[in-house]
Design a protein around this motif. Structure first.
Motif, PDB file in Angstrom:
ATOM      1  N   ARG A  50     -27.967  26.558 -32.979  1.00  0.00           N
ATOM      2  CA  ARG A  50     -27.325  26.461 -31.656  1.00  0.00           C
ATOM      3  C   ARG A  50     -28.003  25.398 -30.792  1.00  0.00           C
ATOM      4  N   GLU A  51     -29.329  25.343 -30.844  1.00  0.00           N
ATOM      5  CA  GLU A  51     -30.047  24.320 -30.064  1.00  0.00           C
ATOM      6  C   GLU A  51     -29.712  22.920 -30.562  1.00  0.00           C
ATOM      7  N   ALA A  52     -29.577  22.777 -31.875  1.00  0.00           N
ATOM      8  CA  ALA A  52     -29.232  21.459 -32.422  1.00  0.00           C
ATOM      9  C   ALA A  52     -27.823  21.048 -32.021  1.00  0.00           C
ATOM     10  N   SER A  53     -26.914  22.029 -31.967  1.00  0.00           N
ATOM     11  CA  SER A  53     -25.531  21.707 -31.600  1.00  0.00           C
ATOM     12  C   SER A  53     -25.418  21.263 -30.148  1.00  0.00           C
ATOM     13  N   LEU A  54     -26.352  21.711 -29.303  1.00  0.00           N
ATOM     14  CA  LEU A  54     -26.319  21.307 -27.895  1.00  0.00           C
ATOM     15  C   LEU A  54     -26.653  19.830 -27.715  1.00  0.00           C
ATOM     16  N   HIS A  55     -27.313  19.242 -28.692  1.00  0.00           N
ATOM     17  CA  HIS A  55     -27.724  17.841 -28.579  1.00  0.00           C
ATOM     18  C   HIS A  55     -26.717  16.896 -29.228  1.00  0.00           C
ATOM     19  N   ILE A  56     -25.596  17.413 -29.690  1.00  0.00           N
ATOM     20  CA  ILE A  56     -24.558  16.551 -30.252  1.00  0.00           C
ATOM     21  C   ILE A  56     -23.910  15.753 -29.120  1.00  0.00           C
ATOM     22  N   GLN A  57     -23.863  14.460 -29.267  1.00  0.00           N
ATOM     23  CA  GLN A  57     -23.323  13.607 -28.222  1.00  0.00           C
ATOM     24  C   GLN A  57     -21.801  13.763 -28.144  1.00  0.00           C
ATOM     25  N   PRO A  58     -21.267  14.053 -26.963  1.00  0.00           N
ATOM     26  CA  PRO A  58     -19.799  14.180 -26.824  1.00  0.00           C
ATOM     27  C   PRO A  58     -19.116  12.839 -27.022  1.00  0.00           C
ATOM     28  N   LYS A  59     -17.875  12.891 -27.478  1.00  0.00           N
ATOM     29  CA  LYS A  59     -17.101  11.680 -27.716  1.00  0.00           C
ATOM     30  C   LYS A  59     -15.843  11.676 -26.852  1.00  0.00           C
ATOM     31  N   HIS A  60     -15.338  10.476 -26.596  1.00  0.00           N
ATOM     32  CA  HIS A  60     -14.081  10.284 -25.870  1.00  0.00           C
ATOM     33  C   HIS A  60     -14.090  10.994 -24.508  1.00  0.00           C
ATOM     34  N   GLU A  61     -15.219  10.908 -23.806  1.00  0.00           N
ATOM     35  CA  GLU A  61     -15.339  11.579 -22.509  1.00  0.00           C
ATOM     36  C   GLU A  61     -14.361  11.012 -21.486  1.00  0.00           C
ATOM     37  N   LYS A  62     -14.183   9.693 -21.483  1.00  0.00           N
ATOM     38  CA  LYS A  62     -13.272   9.083 -20.510  1.00  0.00           C
ATOM     39  C   LYS A  62     -11.833   9.520 -20.755  1.00  0.00           C
ATOM     40  N   GLU A  63     -11.429   9.539 -22.030  1.00  0.00           N
ATOM     41  CA  GLU A  63     -10.060   9.938 -22.357  1.00  0.00           C
ATOM     42  C   GLU A  63      -9.817  11.408 -21.991  1.00  0.00           C
ATOM     43  N   ILE A  64     -10.808  12.251 -22.257  1.00  0.00           N
ATOM     44  CA  ILE A  64     -10.667  13.673 -21.920  1.00  0.00           C
ATOM     45  C   ILE A  64     -10.589  13.858 -20.409  1.00  0.00           C
ATOM     46  N   ALA A  65     -11.409  13.092 -19.665  1.00  0.00           N
ATOM     47  CA  ALA A  65     -11.375  13.182 -18.197  1.00  0.00           C
ATOM     48  C   ALA A  65     -10.010  12.752 -17.659  1.00  0.00           C
ATOM     49  N   CYS A  66      -9.434  11.690 -18.220  1.00  0.00           N
ATOM     50  CA  CYS A  66      -8.097  11.247 -17.788  1.00  0.00           C
ATOM     51  C   CYS A  66      -7.039  12.310 -18.112  1.00  0.00           C
ATOM     52  N   LEU A  67      -7.193  12.945 -19.253  1.00  0.00           N
ATOM     53  CA  LEU A  67      -6.243  13.997 -19.636  1.00  0.00           C
ATOM     54  C   LEU A  67      -6.329  15.178 -18.674  1.00  0.00           C
ATOM     55  N   MET A  68      -7.547  15.576 -18.306  1.00  0.00           N
ATOM     56  CA  MET A  68      -7.723  16.679 -17.359  1.00  0.00           C
ATOM     57  C   MET A  68      -7.151  16.320 -15.992  1.00  0.00           C
ATOM     58  N   ASP A  69      -7.331  15.079 -15.574  1.00  0.00           N
ATOM     59  CA  ASP A  69      -6.772  14.644 -14.289  1.00  0.00           C
ATOM     60  C   ASP A  69      -5.249  14.681 -14.303  1.00  0.00           C
ATOM     61  N   SER A  70      -4.659  14.388 -15.449  1.00  0.00           N
ATOM     62  CA  SER A  70      -3.197  14.416 -15.531  1.00  0.00           C
ATOM     63  C   SER A  70      -2.653  15.828 -15.364  1.00  0.00           C
ATOM     64  N   TYR A  71      -3.428  16.818 -15.781  1.00  0.00           N
ATOM     65  CA  TYR A  71      -2.979  18.209 -15.621  1.00  0.00           C
ATOM     66  C   TYR A  71      -3.001  18.653 -14.164  1.00  0.00           C
ATOM     67  N   LYS A  72      -3.849  18.013 -13.362  1.00  0.00           N
ATOM     68  CA  LYS A  72      -3.914  18.380 -11.942  1.00  0.00           C
ATOM     69  C   LYS A  72      -2.593  18.093 -11.235  1.00  0.00           C
ATOM     70  N   ASN A  73      -1.831  17.127 -11.746  1.00  0.00           N
ATOM     71  CA  ASN A  73      -0.525  16.843 -11.153  1.00  0.00           C
ATOM     72  C   ASN A  73       0.471  17.976 -11.392  1.00  0.00           C
ATOM     73  N   MET A  74       0.137  18.859 -12.336  1.00  0.00           N
ATOM     74  CA  MET A  74       1.022  19.971 -12.656  1.00  0.00           C
ATOM     75  C   MET A  74       0.694  21.229 -11.842  1.00  0.00           C
ATOM     76  N   TYR A  75      -0.385  21.201 -11.081  1.00  0.00           N
ATOM     77  CA  TYR A  75      -0.787  22.378 -10.319  1.00  0.00           C
ATOM     78  C   TYR A  75       0.323  22.906  -9.400  1.00  0.00           C
ATOM     79  N   PRO A  76       1.012  22.030  -8.638  1.00  0.00           N
ATOM     80  CA  PRO A  76       2.093  22.557  -7.784  1.00  0.00           C
ATOM     81  C   PRO A  76       3.186  23.266  -8.584  1.00  0.00           C
ATOM     82  N   GLU A  77       3.502  22.756  -9.758  1.00  0.00           N
ATOM     83  CA  GLU A  77       4.505  23.400 -10.611  1.00  0.00           C
ATOM     84  C   GLU A  77       4.025  24.768 -11.078  1.00  0.00           C
ATOM     85  N   TRP A  78       2.746  24.871 -11.408  1.00  0.00           N
ATOM     86  CA  TRP A  78       2.201  26.152 -11.859  1.00  0.00           C
ATOM     87  C   TRP A  78       2.203  27.178 -10.729  1.00  0.00           C
ATOM     88  N   VAL A  79       1.847  26.734  -9.528  1.00  0.00           N
ATOM     89  CA  VAL A  79       1.855  27.656  -8.378  1.00  0.00           C
ATOM     90  C   VAL A  79       3.276  28.147  -8.103  1.00  0.00           C
TER      91      VAL A  79
END
Length: 307
Positions: A50-79
């Motif tokens: 488990r400790e070794a897995s915590l040191h695995i470098q994440p990949k595609h952080e920028k793409e994931i952040a953009c994807l998460m931001d795109s979901y924020k536009n759906m918040y009004p629809e969800w509400v």
């Protein structure tokens, strides 16, 4: 084609089949069997893995952040879907924990929010219902004080009440303000602590209560099999949203044993419990007698373990 040609073809097919099976028989007798065993695998300690897995470098952080931001536009629809009486069910690859909590903290600020971590091995559903009932009871008291006319008295929720009583209160509580809603966020409604049929029935009845709305996530491919038609379309009244996040299951994965690690004594106890539960009642009673005898005669423990 004359009869001789037909006979020749049949003889060739027979000879081919005979040679095939002879080759298989010869190969199986001469083949060497592997001496490798599963027990020979050198498993590492679970904590180290488990400790070794915590040191695995994440990949595609920028793409994931953009994807998460795109979901924020759906918040009004969800509400809007929640206000229209639907429950929200989020599915797709990746952890949705951060997404649901961000949605609750930014778009559901006018609601009371209760979070259920379904990825935990055990969950006290009754305590969750007590918490929801207390929130609703406080709202009833506040409205009674603010109103000039008397409202029906309601009993203070407590541990002495059954789950049925708590669900009845949540369903029948009278509040003048129709807009008052408690939103229940359920991380992994298909998690190990929630996936039994009785718990799913209770959650479906909770979702059908007037002042309760549900926002949940699923990750197991067979999760929809937990609900019958009435639960899915009438009580939960799911509105499905495909929201893959590709985020690692860091928090959720902490509560599951790792395949490439030995879990130690705690995992051995869990494994033994599962095995014992799978036995017939007669077999369970035999093991119970043996265990009681060994506990009462510790000096015979070595004899029992080797016999």
């Amino acid at each position: 084609m004359n009869m001789d040609e037909i006979m020749d073809e049949e003889e060739e097919e027979f000879e081919f089949s005979r040679n095939y099976f002879l080759a298989k028989e010869h190969g199986s007798s001469s083949a060497k069997k592997s001496t490798n065993k599963l027990t020979d695998i050198n498993l590492v300690d679970e904590q180290e893995l488990r400790e070794a897995s915590l040191h695995i470098q994440p990949k595609h952080e920028k793409e994931i952040a953009c994807l998460m931001d795109s979901y924020k536009n759906m918040y009004p629809e969800w509400v809007l879907a929640l206000r229209s009486g639907f429950s929200l069910l989020m599915y797709g690859f990746g952890s949705k924990k951060v997404l649901l909590e961000d949605f609750a903290s930014t778009a559901l600020t006018e609601y009371s929010v209760v979070v259920i971590n379904g990825y935990l091995q055990t969950i006290n559903l009754k305590q969750v219902l007590i918490t929801l009932a207390e929130l609703l009871h406080d709202q009833v008291k506040a409205k009674r004080k603010a109103s000039s006319r008397d409202l029906p008295k309601s009993q203070q929720p407590s541990n002495s009440q059954s789950i049925e009583d708590l669900l009845t209160f949540l369903d029948e509580a009278e509040i003048e303000e129709d807009g008052y809603v408690i939103c229940v966020i359920i991380h992994n409604i298909d998690g190990p602590g929630l996936r039994d049929f009785e718990t799913q029935q209770y959650l479906a009845r909770l979702a059908a209560c007037t002042h309760i709305c549900i926002v949940a996530s699923i990750d197991h491919v067979n999760a929809p099999l937990y609900w019958d038609k009435n639960m899915a379309h009438t009580q939960f009244n799911w509105c499905w949203y495909h929201v893959p996040t590709f985020a690692p299951y860091k928090v959720e994965g902490m509560f599951y044993p790792l395949i490439l690690a030995h879990g130690g004594a705690n995992q051995s106890v869990k494994t033994a419990t599962i095995v014992l539960q799978s036995l017939t009642p007669n077999a369970q009673s035999v093991f119970k007698v043996l265990a009681e005898h060994q506990l009462s005669h510790p000096e015979e423990g070595e004899f029992l373990s080797t016999s």
